[in-house]
Scaffold this motif. Structure first.
Motif, PDB file in Angstrom:
ATOM      1  N   TYR A 356       0.843  -1.191   0.000  1.00 13.61           N
ATOM      2  CA  TYR A 356       0.000   0.000   0.000  1.00 13.61           C
ATOM      3  C   TYR A 356       0.884   1.250   0.000  1.00 13.61           C
ATOM      4  O   TYR A 356       1.109   1.866   1.051  1.00 13.61           O
ATOM      5  CB  TYR A 356      -0.920  -0.004   1.225  1.00 13.61           C
ATOM      6  N   PRO A 357       1.392   1.640  -1.152  1.00 11.06           N
ATOM      7  CA  PRO A 357       2.286   2.808  -1.217  1.00 11.06           C
ATOM      8  C   PRO A 357       1.621   4.102  -0.780  1.00 11.06           C
ATOM      9  O   PRO A 357       2.313   5.078  -0.455  1.00 11.06           O
ATOM     10  CB  PRO A 357       2.696   2.857  -2.696  1.00 11.06           C
ATOM     11  N   ASP A 358       0.288   4.130  -0.751  1.00  6.29           N
ATOM     12  CA  ASP A 358      -0.441   5.321  -0.313  1.00  6.29           C
ATOM     13  C   ASP A 358      -0.912   5.204   1.135  1.00  6.29           C
ATOM     14  O   ASP A 358      -1.809   5.933   1.572  1.00  6.29           O
ATOM     15  CB  ASP A 358      -1.633   5.591  -1.224  1.00  6.29           C
ATOM     16  N   VAL A 359      -0.289   4.294   1.907  1.00  6.11           N
ATOM     17  CA  VAL A 359      -0.664   4.106   3.302  1.00  6.11           C
ATOM     18  C   VAL A 359      -0.390   5.382   4.099  1.00  6.11           C
ATOM     19  O   VAL A 359       0.521   6.159   3.775  1.00  6.11           O
ATOM     20  CB  VAL A 359       0.094   2.909   3.924  1.00  6.11           C
ATOM     21  N   GLU A 360      -1.218   5.580   5.152  1.00  7.87           N
ATOM     22  CA  GLU A 360      -1.026   6.698   6.069  1.00  7.87           C
ATOM     23  C   GLU A 360      -1.000   6.156   7.493  1.00  7.87           C
ATOM     24  O   GLU A 360      -1.919   5.450   7.913  1.00  7.87           O
ATOM     25  CB  GLU A 360      -2.158   7.710   5.935  1.00  7.87           C
ATOM     26  N   PHE A 361       0.052   6.504   8.236  1.00  9.31           N
ATOM     27  CA  PHE A 361       0.167   6.092   9.625  1.00  9.31           C
ATOM     28  C   PHE A 361      -0.357   7.205  10.525  1.00  9.31           C
ATOM     29  O   PHE A 361       0.024   8.369  10.385  1.00  9.31           O
ATOM     30  CB  PHE A 361       1.621   5.776   9.978  1.00  9.31           C
ATOM     31  N   MET A 362      -1.236   6.843  11.473  1.00 11.34           N
ATOM     32  CA  MET A 362      -1.836   7.823  12.387  1.00 11.34           C
ATOM     33  C   MET A 362      -1.902   7.260  13.798  1.00 11.34           C
ATOM     34  O   MET A 362      -1.891   6.042  13.995  1.00 11.34           O
ATOM     35  CB  MET A 362      -3.264   8.177  11.954  1.00 11.34           C
ATOM     36  N   SER A 363      -2.012   8.145  14.769  1.00 10.97           N
ATOM     37  CA  SER A 363      -2.348   7.751  16.136  1.00 10.97           C
ATOM     38  C   SER A 363      -3.868   7.777  16.287  1.00 10.97           C
ATOM     39  O   SER A 363      -4.589   8.299  15.429  1.00 10.97           O
ATOM     40  CB  SER A 363      -1.699   8.697  17.145  1.00 10.97           C
ATOM     41  N   SER A 364      -4.367   7.235  17.375  1.00  7.10           N
ATOM     42  CA  SER A 364      -5.821   7.143  17.576  1.00  7.10           C
ATOM     43  C   SER A 364      -6.481   8.510  17.616  1.00  7.10           C
ATOM     44  O   SER A 364      -7.558   8.715  17.043  1.00  7.10           O
ATOM     45  CB  SER A 364      -6.121   6.385  18.872  1.00  7.10           C
ATOM     46  N   ASP A 365      -5.854   9.458  18.302  1.00  5.77           N
ATOM     47  CA  ASP A 365      -6.458  10.782  18.396  1.00  5.77           C
ATOM     48  C   ASP A 365      -6.466  11.487  17.043  1.00  5.77           C
ATOM     49  O   ASP A 365      -7.400  12.227  16.732  1.00  5.77           O
ATOM     50  CB  ASP A 365      -5.748  11.623  19.460  1.00  5.77           C
ATOM     51  N   GLN A 366      -5.445  11.249  16.217  1.00  7.91           N
ATOM     52  CA  GLN A 366      -5.438  11.829  14.873  1.00  7.91           C
ATOM     53  C   GLN A 366      -6.573  11.259  14.024  1.00  7.91           C
ATOM     54  O   GLN A 366      -7.239  11.988  13.286  1.00  7.91           O
ATOM     55  CB  GLN A 366      -4.092  11.565  14.196  1.00  7.91           C
ATOM     56  N   LEU A 367      -6.794   9.953  14.131  1.00  7.17           N
ATOM     57  CA  LEU A 367      -7.908   9.343  13.402  1.00  7.17           C
ATOM     58  C   LEU A 367      -9.233   9.904  13.899  1.00  7.17           C
ATOM     59  O   LEU A 367     -10.127  10.226  13.108  1.00  7.17           O
ATOM     60  CB  LEU A 367      -7.887   7.823  13.567  1.00  7.17           C
ATOM     61  N   GLY A 368      -9.369  10.042  15.215  1.00  9.61           N
ATOM     62  CA  GLY A 368     -10.591  10.617  15.769  1.00  9.61           C
ATOM     63  C   GLY A 368     -10.836  12.016  15.256  1.00  9.61           C
ATOM     64  O   GLY A 368     -11.974  12.377  14.907  1.00  9.61           O
ATOM     65  N   ASP A 369      -9.780  12.817  15.178  1.00 10.75           N
ATOM     66  CA  ASP A 369      -9.926  14.176  14.653  1.00 10.75           C
ATOM     67  C   ASP A 369     -10.391  14.164  13.199  1.00 10.75           C
ATOM     68  O   ASP A 369     -11.221  14.977  12.783  1.00 10.75           O
ATOM     69  CB  ASP A 369      -8.586  14.922  14.752  1.00 10.75           C
ATOM     70  N   LEU A 370      -9.859  13.230  12.418  1.00  7.85           N
ATOM     71  CA  LEU A 370     -10.244  13.115  11.009  1.00  7.85           C
ATOM     72  C   LEU A 370     -11.712  12.751  10.879  1.00  7.85           C
ATOM     73  O   LEU A 370     -12.455  13.351  10.092  1.00  7.85           O
ATOM     74  CB  LEU A 370      -9.375  12.072  10.316  1.00  7.85           C
ATOM     75  N   ILE A 371     -12.143  11.775  11.657  1.00  8.91           N
ATOM     76  CA  ILE A 371     -13.542  11.339  11.597  1.00  8.91           C
ATOM     77  C   ILE A 371     -14.474  12.461  12.077  1.00  8.91           C
ATOM     78  O   ILE A 371     -15.555  12.675  11.511  1.00  8.91           O
ATOM     79  CB  ILE A 371     -13.759  10.065  12.432  1.00  8.91           C
ATOM     80  N   SER A 372     -14.049  13.199  13.099  1.00  9.39           N
ATOM     81  CA  SER A 372     -14.932  14.203  13.715  1.00  9.39           C
ATOM     82  C   SER A 372     -15.272  15.352  12.785  1.00  9.39           C
ATOM     83  O   SER A 372     -16.298  16.002  12.951  1.00  9.39           O
ATOM     84  CB  SER A 372     -14.292  14.752  14.997  1.00  9.39           C
ATOM     85  N   VAL A 373     -14.400  15.625  11.788  1.00  5.39           N
ATOM     86  CA  VAL A 373     -14.689  16.726  10.858  1.00  5.39           C
ATOM     87  C   VAL A 373     -15.466  16.253   9.644  1.00  5.39           C
ATOM     88  O   VAL A 373     -15.858  17.067   8.796  1.00  5.39           O
ATOM     89  CB  VAL A 373     -13.381  17.427  10.401  1.00  5.39           C
ATOM     90  N   ASP A 374     -15.698  14.946   9.566  1.00  3.69           N
ATOM     91  CA  ASP A 374     -16.456  14.393   8.440  1.00  3.69           C
ATOM     92  C   ASP A 374     -17.943  14.466   8.784  1.00  3.69           C
ATOM     93  O   ASP A 374     -18.429  13.775   9.670  1.00  3.69           O
ATOM     94  CB  ASP A 374     -16.041  12.946   8.194  1.00  3.69           C
ATOM     95  N   LYS A 375     -18.672  15.294   8.093  1.00  5.63           N
ATOM     96  CA  LYS A 375     -20.080  15.521   8.410  1.00  5.63           C
ATOM     97  C   LYS A 375     -20.988  14.362   8.012  1.00  5.63           C
ATOM     98  O   LYS A 375     -22.193  14.378   8.282  1.00  5.63           O
ATOM     99  CB  LYS A 375     -20.566  16.790   7.710  1.00  5.63           C
ATOM    100  N   SER A 376     -20.395  13.321   7.396  1.00 10.96           N
ATOM    101  CA  SER A 376     -21.224  12.207   6.931  1.00 10.96           C
ATOM    102  C   SER A 376     -21.547  11.217   8.040  1.00 10.96           C
ATOM    103  O   SER A 376     -22.391  10.365   7.887  1.00 10.96           O
ATOM    104  CB  SER A 376     -20.522  11.457   5.801  1.00 10.96           C
TER     105      SER A 376
END
Length: 377
Positions: A356-376
Motif C-alpha cells: 500500500y504505497p499510499d498508506v497513512e500512519f496515524m495515532s488514535s487521536d489523529q484518526l478521531g480528529d479526522l472522523i470528527s470533521v467528516d459531516k457524513s
C-alpha cells in the motif's frame, strides 16, 4: 477450518457499518504502558509455580513488565525505518496507565488504605529503568510514540484491597514480591479495573478516572483526546465522566463489556459498536478491527494474519485499527519475546508499505480528529 471461516465472517461483519474512507489508514493501538505486571524472572517463576491458577502464566504474567530503555529503543529503531507517503513514521498509540500501587504505604496502613504512586516514580524503583521516561520523551519527539489515557491503574483496587485484608491465598505472597495476581481464588479477574459491584464502588471508579486524567495532563502536558478502558469494561457513567474531562474518542475492542453491577441489574453483558459511531455525548467510537499479538498467539502466523485483516478492512473502505499490547515488545524477562516480535513487526511494516504505497500512519487521536470533521457520520 470451521472456526477460521467463522472468524473471517465475523471480521467482515464488524466492518460493514460505520465511517468510510478511501484513504489507507493504519493505527496501532497498544495498551498497558506504565503499569506493573511481573517484576522479574525469579518472581515470575516462584509465583506461577506456586499459584498456577492465579496467573496468566502463558501470556501476560510470563513476559509482561515495565518496558525498560532497551525495550523502547529497540521498538523505536524499528518504527523509524519506515515512512508513509507523507513522511510519517508508524506510530504506537501508547495507552498509558499513570499509577501503580504504593506497596509500602498500603502495608503500613495494615492493608486498610489504598495508596498509589505515579508510574514515573515506579521506574525509579527498578535498577534497569532509571532513564526509561527519557526514552519515552524521545519516542514522542520522533513521532513514533503517542501516549493516550488508559486509566489510573490496570487493577481493580477495591477487590484487591479486600483480598489483602482477608489474607487470601496467594494475594499476600504476591504483594510481598511487589505485584498483584491476575485472578482471585474464585476466578474473578483483578485486571478489570473499572468493574464495580455497587454504586459506592462506581464512585471510587469515577474518582480514579478524574485523578488519573489529571496526572496524565501533568505528566505529558496535554489532554488525552481518547481513552481505552482496561479489559474493555466500562459503562455510560464512565463515558459521561470522560466527556466532562475532555475525552472525545472511545477506543475499544470488538465489544464493550458491562460492569458486573449492571449485568446483575439486567443489562446486557456486551454491547457492539462500530467505527465512527457517535454516542449521545458526541464521543466517537474507534473499534479495533485487526490484531498483531505474537506473544498472545505464538502458534499463529501473526504477520500474514494481520495483513489479511488489513486487506479485508481496506476492502470495506475502513481504517485499520490494529491491537498490539505492550507485552509483545518486552524483553527484560525473556529477551526472545522482544526479539521475535520486533522481527515480525519489521516484516509486517515492510509488507504494508510495499503493498500500500499510499498508506497513512496515524495515532488514535489523529484518526478521531479526522472522523470528527467528516459531516457524513
Amino acid at each position: 477450518m470451521i472456526n477460521n471461516f467463522k472468524h473471517i465472517i465475523g471480521n467482515n461483519l464488524i466492518n460493514i457499518r460505520g465511517w468510510k474512507t478511501n484513504r489507507k489508514i493504519i493505527v496501532i493501538e497498544s495498551d498497558d504502558w506504565g503499569a506493573i505486571r511481573m517484576p522479574n524472572l525469579d518472581t515470575r517463576n516462584k509465583l506461577t509455580s506456586t499459584y498456577p491458577a492465579l496467573y496468566n502464566s502463558e501470556t501476560y504474567d510470563k513476559v509482561d513488565n515495565l518496558a525498560n530503555t532497551d525495550d523502547l529503543t529497540a521498538l523505536f529503531d524499528v518504527l523509524v525505518k519506515f515512512k508513509d507517503f507523507k513522511g510519517n513514521h508508524p506510530v504506537i498509540t501508547a495507552n498509558t496507565i499513570v499509577a501503580n500501587p504504593d506497596f509500602e504505604k498500603i502495608k503500613s496502613s495494615g492493608f486498610t488504605e489504598y495508596h498509589y504512586e505515579i508510574f514515573t516514580e515506579t521506574f525509579s524503583k527498578y535498577t534497569t529503568h532509571n532513564r526509561t521516561f527519557d526514552v519515552w520523551k524521545q519516542g514522542i519527539d520522533k513521532g513514533v510514540f503517542k501516549p493516550q489515557f488508559h486509566g489510573r491503574e490496570h487493577l481493580n483496587v477495591q477487590l484487591w484491597l479486600n483480598a489483602l485484608k482477608e489474607n487470601s491465598q496467594g494475594i499476600r505472597n504476591s504483594f510481598e514480591m511487589g505485584t498483584w495476581n491476575a485472578k482471585l481464588n474464585n476466578g474473578e479477574r483483578l485486571d478489570v479495573a473499572l468493574n464495580y459491584n455497587n454504586e459506592q464502588q462506581l464512585q471510587f471508579v469515577l474518582n480514579s478516572i478524574r485523578e488519573g486524567y489529571q496526572i496524565f495532563k501533568e505528566i505529558f502536558g496535554y489532554k488525552s483526546k481518547s481513552f481505552i478502558a482496561p479489559s474493555y469494561t466500562w459503562c455510560d457513567s464512565i463515558e459521561k465522566e470522560l466527556s466532562h474531562l475532555g475525552v472525545k474518542y472511545i477506543q475499544g475492542g470488538f465489544v464493550q463489556i458491562a460492569p458486573k453491577y449492571l449485568i446483575e441489574k439486567g443489562s446486557k453483558r456486551i454491547r457492539r459498536h462500530y467505527n465512527g459511531e457517535v454516542n449521545k455525548l458526541g464521543q466517537i467510537y474507534l473499534m479495533r478491527n485487526a490484531h498483531f499479538e505474537p506473544s498472545l498467539y505464538p502458534n499463529l502466523d501473526s504477520v500474514n494474519r494481520c495483513l489479511d485483516y488489513i486487506k479485508r478492512v481496506f476492502w470495506w473502505n475502513k481504517p485499520a485499527i490494529i491491537s498490539s499490547h505492550r507485552l509483545n515488545y518486552i524483553g527484560n524477562i525473556e529477551p526472545e519475546n522482544r526479539k521475535n516480535t520486533l522481527e515480525k513487526l519489521e516484516n509486517l511494516l515492510s509488507k504494508i508499505v510495499e503493498k500500500y504505497p499510499d498508506v497513512e500512519f496515524m495515532s488514535s487521536d489523529q484518526l478521531g480528529d479526522l472522523i470528527s470533521v467528516d459531516k457524513s457520520i
